[in-house]
Design a protein around this motif. Structure first.
Motif, mmCIF file in Angstrom:
data_model
loop_
_atom_site.group_PDB
_atom_site.id
_atom_site.type_symbol
_atom_site.label_atom_id
_atom_site.label_comp_id
_atom_site.label_asym_id
_atom_site.label_seq_id
_atom_site.Cartn_x
_atom_site.Cartn_y
_atom_site.Cartn_z
ATOM 1 N N PHE A 5 -3.180 5.465 10.347
ATOM 2 C CA PHE A 5 -2.236 5.244 11.440
ATOM 3 C C PHE A 5 -1.648 6.564 11.916
ATOM 4 O O PHE A 5 -0.532 6.606 12.417
ATOM 5 N N GLY A 6 -2.365 7.643 11.745
ATOM 6 C CA GLY A 6 -1.825 8.969 12.011
ATOM 7 C C GLY A 6 -1.334 9.197 13.422
ATOM 8 O O GLY A 6 -1.702 8.503 14.358
ATOM 9 N N TRP A 7 -0.483 10.196 13.550
ATOM 10 C CA TRP A 7 0.004 10.683 14.846
ATOM 11 C C TRP A 7 0.359 12.150 14.665
ATOM 12 O O TRP A 7 0.495 12.625 13.539
ATOM 13 N N ILE A 18 4.614 1.709 14.939
ATOM 14 C CA ILE A 18 5.484 1.453 13.794
ATOM 15 C C ILE A 18 5.389 -0.027 13.398
ATOM 16 O O ILE A 18 5.298 -0.358 12.219
ATOM 17 N N CYS A 19 5.390 -0.912 14.392
ATOM 18 C CA CYS A 19 5.254 -2.354 14.122
ATOM 19 C C CYS A 19 3.931 -2.652 13.427
ATOM 20 O O CYS A 19 3.891 -3.416 12.454
ATOM 21 N N SER A 20 2.843 -2.056 13.905
ATOM 22 C CA SER A 20 1.518 -2.279 13.313
ATOM 23 C C SER A 20 1.466 -1.804 11.867
ATOM 24 O O SER A 20 0.890 -2.473 11.003
ATOM 25 N N ILE A 21 2.061 -0.659 11.596
ATOM 26 C CA ILE A 21 2.068 -0.117 10.236
ATOM 27 C C ILE A 21 2.830 -1.064 9.312
ATOM 28 O O ILE A 21 2.346 -1.422 8.230
ATOM 29 N N CYS A 22 4.008 -1.485 9.729
ATOM 30 C CA CYS A 22 4.829 -2.372 8.890
ATOM 31 C C CYS A 22 4.142 -3.715 8.657
ATOM 32 O O CYS A 22 4.168 -4.240 7.543
ATOM 33 N N LYS A 23 3.520 -4.251 9.702
ATOM 34 C CA LYS A 23 2.796 -5.525 9.557
ATOM 35 C C LYS A 23 1.650 -5.386 8.564
ATOM 36 O O LYS A 23 1.442 -6.249 7.703
ATOM 37 N N ALA A 54 11.153 2.668 8.302
ATOM 38 C CA ALA A 54 10.814 1.518 9.143
ATOM 39 C C ALA A 54 10.473 0.313 8.280
ATOM 40 O O ALA A 54 10.931 -0.806 8.551
ATOM 41 N N TYR A 55 9.698 0.532 7.225
ATOM 42 C CA TYR A 55 9.333 -0.599 6.374
ATOM 43 C C TYR A 55 10.540 -1.147 5.627
ATOM 44 O O TYR A 55 10.621 -2.354 5.378
ATOM 45 N N MET A 56 11.487 -0.296 5.260
ATOM 46 C CA MET A 56 12.703 -0.801 4.611
ATOM 47 C C MET A 56 13.433 -1.761 5.545
ATOM 48 O O MET A 56 13.895 -2.820 5.118
ATOM 49 N N HIS A 57 13.534 -1.403 6.818
ATOM 50 C CA HIS A 57 14.171 -2.303 7.789
ATOM 51 C C HIS A 57 13.338 -3.566 7.965
ATOM 52 O O HIS A 57 13.875 -4.675 7.999
ATOM 53 N N TYR A 58 12.034 -3.398 8.091
ATOM 54 C CA TYR A 58 11.124 -4.533 8.298
ATOM 55 C C TYR A 58 11.171 -5.494 7.111
ATOM 56 O O TYR A 58 11.296 -6.711 7.287
ATOM 57 N N SER A 59 11.079 -4.956 5.908
ATOM 58 C CA SER A 59 11.029 -5.814 4.721
ATOM 59 C C SER A 59 12.371 -6.483 4.461
ATOM 60 O O SER A 59 12.424 -7.540 3.837
ATOM 61 N N ASN A 60 13.441 -5.907 4.927
ATOM 62 C CA ASN A 60 14.751 -6.529 4.779
ATOM 63 C C ASN A 60 14.797 -7.864 5.515
ATOM 64 O O ASN A 60 15.514 -8.775 5.131
ATOM 65 N N GLY A 99 16.922 -1.797 15.772
ATOM 66 C CA GLY A 99 17.497 -2.586 16.853
ATOM 67 C C GLY A 99 16.536 -3.640 17.378
ATOM 68 O O GLY A 99 16.950 -4.753 17.716
ATOM 69 N N LEU A 100 15.259 -3.290 17.445
ATOM 70 C CA LEU A 100 14.251 -4.271 17.867
ATOM 71 C C LEU A 100 14.178 -5.434 16.880
ATOM 72 O O LEU A 100 14.111 -6.601 17.267
ATOM 73 N N LEU A 101 14.186 -5.109 15.595
ATOM 74 C CA LEU A 101 14.103 -6.151 14.572
ATOM 75 C C LEU A 101 15.317 -7.070 14.593
ATOM 76 O O LEU A 101 15.198 -8.274 14.393
ATOM 77 N N SER A 102 16.488 -6.492 14.832
ATOM 78 C CA SER A 102 17.711 -7.301 14.820
ATOM 79 C C SER A 102 17.939 -8.022 16.137
ATOM 80 O O SER A 102 18.784 -8.899 16.228
ATOM 81 N N GLY A 103 17.203 -7.627 17.183
ATOM 82 C CA GLY A 103 17.367 -8.261 18.489
ATOM 83 C C GLY A 103 18.415 -7.600 19.363
ATOM 84 O O GLY A 103 18.661 -8.040 20.488
ATOM 85 N N SER A 104 19.030 -6.517 18.882
ATOM 86 C CA SER A 104 20.059 -5.851 19.687
ATOM 87 C C SER A 104 19.451 -4.933 20.748
ATOM 88 O O SER A 104 20.143 -4.520 21.672
ATOM 89 N N ILE A 105 18.158 -4.615 20.619
ATOM 90 C CA ILE A 105 17.455 -3.793 21.606
ATOM 91 C C ILE A 105 16.235 -4.569 22.081
ATOM 92 O O ILE A 105 15.522 -5.171 21.285
ATOM 93 N N LYS A 106 15.986 -4.555 23.362
ATOM 94 C CA LYS A 106 14.813 -5.202 23.952
ATOM 95 C C LYS A 106 13.864 -4.127 24.466
ATOM 96 O O LYS A 106 14.290 -3.084 24.946
ATOM 97 N N MET A 107 12.555 -4.400 24.372
ATOM 98 C CA MET A 107 11.549 -3.467 24.885
ATOM 99 C C MET A 107 11.489 -3.562 26.400
ATOM 100 O O MET A 107 11.569 -4.649 26.963
ATOM 101 N N ASN A 108 11.339 -2.428 27.045
ATOM 102 C CA ASN A 108 11.154 -2.364 28.487
ATOM 103 C C ASN A 108 9.734 -1.869 28.734
ATOM 104 O O ASN A 108 9.410 -0.728 28.450
ATOM 105 N N ASN A 109 8.876 -2.729 29.254
ATOM 106 C CA ASN A 109 7.468 -2.379 29.454
ATOM 107 C C ASN A 109 7.201 -1.737 30.805
ATOM 108 O O ASN A 109 6.054 -1.435 31.128
ATOM 109 N N LYS A 110 8.228 -1.538 31.610
ATOM 110 C CA LYS A 110 8.023 -0.919 32.911
ATOM 111 C C LYS A 110 7.699 0.567 32.717
ATOM 112 O O LYS A 110 8.277 1.232 31.859
#
Length: 149
Positions: A5-7, A18-23, A54-60, A99-110
């Motif tokens: 998953f390098g960058w 980040i989502c793909s890595i955690c999943k 990221a995984y700590m937040h995801y696994s929580n 924030g994405l996981l908790s729902g406090s931030i929404k993705m903007n695809n524009k």
């Protein structure tokens, strides 16, 4: 099983990455009681820190109660070994991801368009009174423009 998953070093991955890595990590860990995840990094520890945090937040949110001790060990490792070297953008993206996981931030695809860059004042990086700034723009982790140096 090996997943890459390098960058680029000193950069932050896209939130989708980040989502793909955690999943992938979560799927693998939940597939068998003896499964482990080994993270390898060729650059500085900042990239590793992004994945661990990221995984700590995801696994929580997604992990079972049995993984609570693992999460505690990851947190301790993160705080002892990784935190001091993180880049500001990497730390910021962990907050975005949380924030994405908790729902406090929404993705903007524009799409976003950069029309101009304004520098107020000239930084004095050299003792001679100035600097030679240049601009490098990335799209999807690929450089698409570099100004004259």
């Amino acid at each position: 099983q090996v997943l890459d998953f390098g960058w680029p070093d000193l950069h932050t991955p896209a939130l989708e990455k980040i989502c793909s890595i955690c999943k992938a990590m979560d799927t693998w860990l939940n597939a068998g009681a003896h499964n482990v995840v080994v993270l390898h990094n060729k650059g500085n520890r900042g990239r590793l820190g992004v994945v661990v945090a990221a995984y700590m937040h995801y696994s929580n949110i997604s992990a079972s109660a049995d993984q609570a001790l693992d999460r505690f060990a990851m947190k301790r490792f993160y705080e002892d070994k990784i935190v001091p070297v993180g880049q500001p953008s990497q730390k910021r993206y962990i907050h975005y991801f949380s924030g994405l996981l908790s729902g406090s931030i929404k993705m903007n695809n524009k799409p976003l368009f950069l029309h101009h860059v304004i520098m107020h004042g000239i930084p004095n990086f050299e003792s001679k009174g100035g600097c030679r700034p240049f601009l490098k723009i990335y799209q999807a982790m690929q450089p698409v423009y570099t100004s004259g140096i």
